[in-house]
Write a protein that holds these residues in place. Structure first.
Motif, short mmCIF file in Angstrom:
data_model
loop_
_atom_site.label_atom_id
_atom_site.label_comp_id
_atom_site.label_asym_id
_atom_site.label_seq_id
_atom_site.Cartn_x
_atom_site.Cartn_y
_atom_site.Cartn_z
N GLY A 168 0.82 -1.21 0.00
CA GLY A 168 0.00 0.00 0.00
C GLY A 168 0.85 1.26 0.00
N GLY A 169 0.26 2.34 -0.46
CA GLY A 169 0.89 3.65 -0.37
C GLY A 169 2.10 3.87 -1.24
N SER A 170 2.26 3.08 -2.30
CA SER A 170 3.48 3.20 -3.11
C SER A 170 3.38 4.31 -4.17
N GLY A 171 2.16 4.80 -4.42
CA GLY A 171 2.01 5.89 -5.38
C GLY A 171 1.17 5.53 -6.60
N LYS A 172 0.40 4.47 -6.50
CA LYS A 172 -0.41 4.02 -7.65
C LYS A 172 -1.46 5.07 -8.04
N SER A 173 -2.19 5.56 -7.04
CA SER A 173 -3.26 6.52 -7.36
C SER A 173 -2.68 7.85 -7.83
N THR A 174 -1.55 8.24 -7.27
CA THR A 174 -0.87 9.46 -7.73
C THR A 174 -0.53 9.33 -9.21
N ALA A 175 0.06 8.20 -9.56
CA ALA A 175 0.45 7.99 -10.97
C ALA A 175 -0.79 7.86 -11.85
N PRO B 97 -11.64 -0.24 -2.98
CA PRO B 97 -12.73 0.36 -2.19
C PRO B 97 -12.33 1.62 -1.44
N GLN B 98 -11.04 1.99 -1.46
CA GLN B 98 -10.58 3.16 -0.69
C GLN B 98 -11.12 4.50 -1.20
N ARG B 99 -11.51 4.55 -2.43
CA ARG B 99 -12.13 5.75 -3.05
C ARG B 99 -11.19 6.93 -3.28
N VAL C 195 10.72 3.86 -9.57
CA VAL C 195 10.99 4.28 -8.19
C VAL C 195 10.13 5.49 -7.86
N ASN C 196 9.45 5.42 -6.73
CA ASN C 196 8.70 6.58 -6.24
C ASN C 196 9.19 6.93 -4.84
N GLN C 197 9.10 8.20 -4.55
CA GLN C 197 9.49 8.75 -3.25
C GLN C 197 10.96 8.51 -2.93
N LEU D 54 10.44 9.25 -9.43
CA LEU D 54 9.69 10.30 -8.74
C LEU D 54 10.31 10.49 -7.36
N VAL D 55 10.65 11.74 -7.10
CA VAL D 55 11.29 12.08 -5.82
C VAL D 55 10.19 12.37 -4.79
N ASN D 56 10.53 12.16 -3.55
CA ASN D 56 9.60 12.48 -2.46
C ASN D 56 9.49 14.00 -2.34
N ARG D 57 8.40 14.56 -2.80
CA ARG D 57 8.24 16.02 -2.82
C ARG D 57 6.88 16.40 -2.26
N VAL D 58 6.87 17.34 -1.34
CA VAL D 58 5.57 17.75 -0.78
C VAL D 58 4.68 18.37 -1.84
N1 ATP Z 1 6.63 11.24 -4.91
C1 ATP Z 1 5.87 11.56 -3.86
N2 ATP Z 1 6.24 12.56 -3.01
C2 ATP Z 1 5.50 12.88 -1.93
N3 ATP Z 1 4.34 12.27 -1.62
C3 ATP Z 1 3.92 11.27 -2.43
C4 ATP Z 1 4.64 10.87 -3.58
N4 ATP Z 1 3.97 9.85 -4.17
C5 ATP Z 1 2.87 9.64 -3.43
N5 ATP Z 1 2.83 10.49 -2.38
C6 ATP Z 1 1.84 10.56 -1.30
O1 ATP Z 1 1.84 9.28 -0.65
C7 ATP Z 1 0.52 8.91 -0.30
C8 ATP Z 1 0.19 7.57 -0.97
O2 ATP Z 1 0.17 7.80 -2.37
P1 ATP Z 1 -0.96 7.09 -3.26
O3 ATP Z 1 -2.31 7.28 -2.64
O4 ATP Z 1 -0.74 7.55 -4.65
O5 ATP Z 1 -0.48 5.59 -3.08
P2 ATP Z 1 -1.28 4.25 -3.45
O6 ATP Z 1 -0.25 3.30 -3.90
O7 ATP Z 1 -2.38 4.56 -4.37
O8 ATP Z 1 -1.86 3.85 -2.02
P3 ATP Z 1 -2.92 2.65 -1.74
O9 ATP Z 1 -2.14 1.38 -1.80
O10 ATP Z 1 -3.38 2.98 -0.36
O11 ATP Z 1 -3.97 2.73 -2.79
C9 ATP Z 1 -0.39 10.06 -0.72
O12 ATP Z 1 -0.56 10.92 0.38
C10 ATP Z 1 0.42 10.77 -1.81
O13 ATP Z 1 0.12 12.14 -1.92
#
Ligand code: ATP
Ligand code: MG
Length: 252
Positions: A28-35, A57-59, A169-171, A205-209
């Motif tokens: 979880g939280g790897s950046g899938k929805s962001t991408a 289901p997370q929406r 690579v993300n973050q 993708l770098v970890n960027r606020v």
């Molecule tokens: N490169 C980045 N830099 C900073 N924050 C990031 C980066 N990529 C993702 N995030 C943040 O990390 C969190 C998780 O990202 P995201 O929701 O895209 O992950 P996910 O893989 O879809 O999570 P899940 O498995 O819960 O569906 C979010 O708060 C998002 O804004």
């Protein structure tokens, strides 16, 4: 977990017109929805008919698209013009892929966002996708899941031979972009346990606020005022996907 191949699924037939890109990971939280959201907005901005699908289901994606529609309506009121339209569908359950098959031909690009765990939706959508993308954080907790992910992809390829799988690579820490990518490449080419189905994209993708900017209004990074490094990295990811479209088209 038994996943049946969706009837008549021929992902690479007519590929040039109806691309399917799947975002998934076993973490979880790897950046899938962001991408997924940023890629969908980029393709929509090209004028491609774009469908964003959430099987999770997370929406997260559903909320993003709802906010995008509110922002777009507000922009129209202010005379600024609507945002490029992205169709959205939430589709879970064991028949997720079958249900999608009817809709895919209506879109030039479909982006599927799945949950961060092994699921019947993830496995079945692997069977109808051209490209599988998995964001990976440069942490052992995340890379530990790659062996199982690779095995899942390898099995999917028995039915979907054309599936192209890429990690990115993300973050990453800003100072270790190149090292993180290199370490991931070394991991998947390890002689004892090679993961031959995977390659690592050039984009990191770098970890960027600044990644959080815009998400609250349903905007992609490139749609946020002022050029950010996060936006240019996500644009680079989109260009990588474009290159994969070209490579798959040339090979078929
Ligand atoms: N490169 C980045 N830099 C900073 N924050 C990031 C980066 N990529 C993702 N995030 C943040 O990390 C969190 C998780 O990202 P995201 O929701 O895209 O992950 P996910 O893989 O879809 O999570 P899940 O498995 O819960 O569906 C979010 O708060 C998002 O804004
Ligand atoms: Mg998500």
């Amino acid at each position: 977990m038994v996943v049946q191949s969706p009837l008549n699924a021929q992902p690479n037939a007519g590929a040039a017109n109806s691309w399917v890109v799947l975002l998934g990971a076993l973490k979880g939280g790897s950046g899938k929805s962001t991408a997924a959201t940023n890629l969908a907005a980029q393709f929509a901005s090209e004028g491609r008919r774009t469908l964003l699908v959430a099987t999770d289901p997370q929406r997260t994606t559903e909320n993003w698209i709802a906010r995008r529609r509110i922002t777009s309506a507000q922009r129209v009121k202010e005379g600024k013009g609507a945002l490029p339209d992205i169709a959205f569908m939430s589709q879970g359950g064991e028949y997720a892929a079958e249900a999608l098959l009817d809709f895919l031909p209506n879109y030039d690009v479909t982006i599927i966002d799945t949950g961060g765990f092994d699921s019947v939706e993830f496995r079945s959508c692997l069977l109808i996708s051209h490209i599988f993308l998995s964001p990976i954080k440069p942490s052992a907790f995340d890379t530990d899941t790659l062996g199982k992910l690779h095995e899942t992809v390898r099995q999917a390829k028995i039915n979907n031979r054309g599936l192209v799988s890429r990690l990115f690579v993300n973050q990453a820490a800003p100072t270790s972009m190149a090292t993180s990518k290199q370490e991931l490449r070394e991991l998947i080419t390890d002689e004892e346990r090679p993961m031959k189905e995977f390659e690592v994209l050039d984009t990191v993708l770098v970890n960027r606020v600044s990644h959080w900017d815009g998400a609250g209004q349903g905007l992609a990074q490139f749609e946020v005022k002022g050029a950010s490094k996060a936006a240019s990295e996500l644009t680079s990811l989109y260009l990588d996907v474009h290159k994969l479209f070209d490579q798959i088209s040339a090979a078929s």
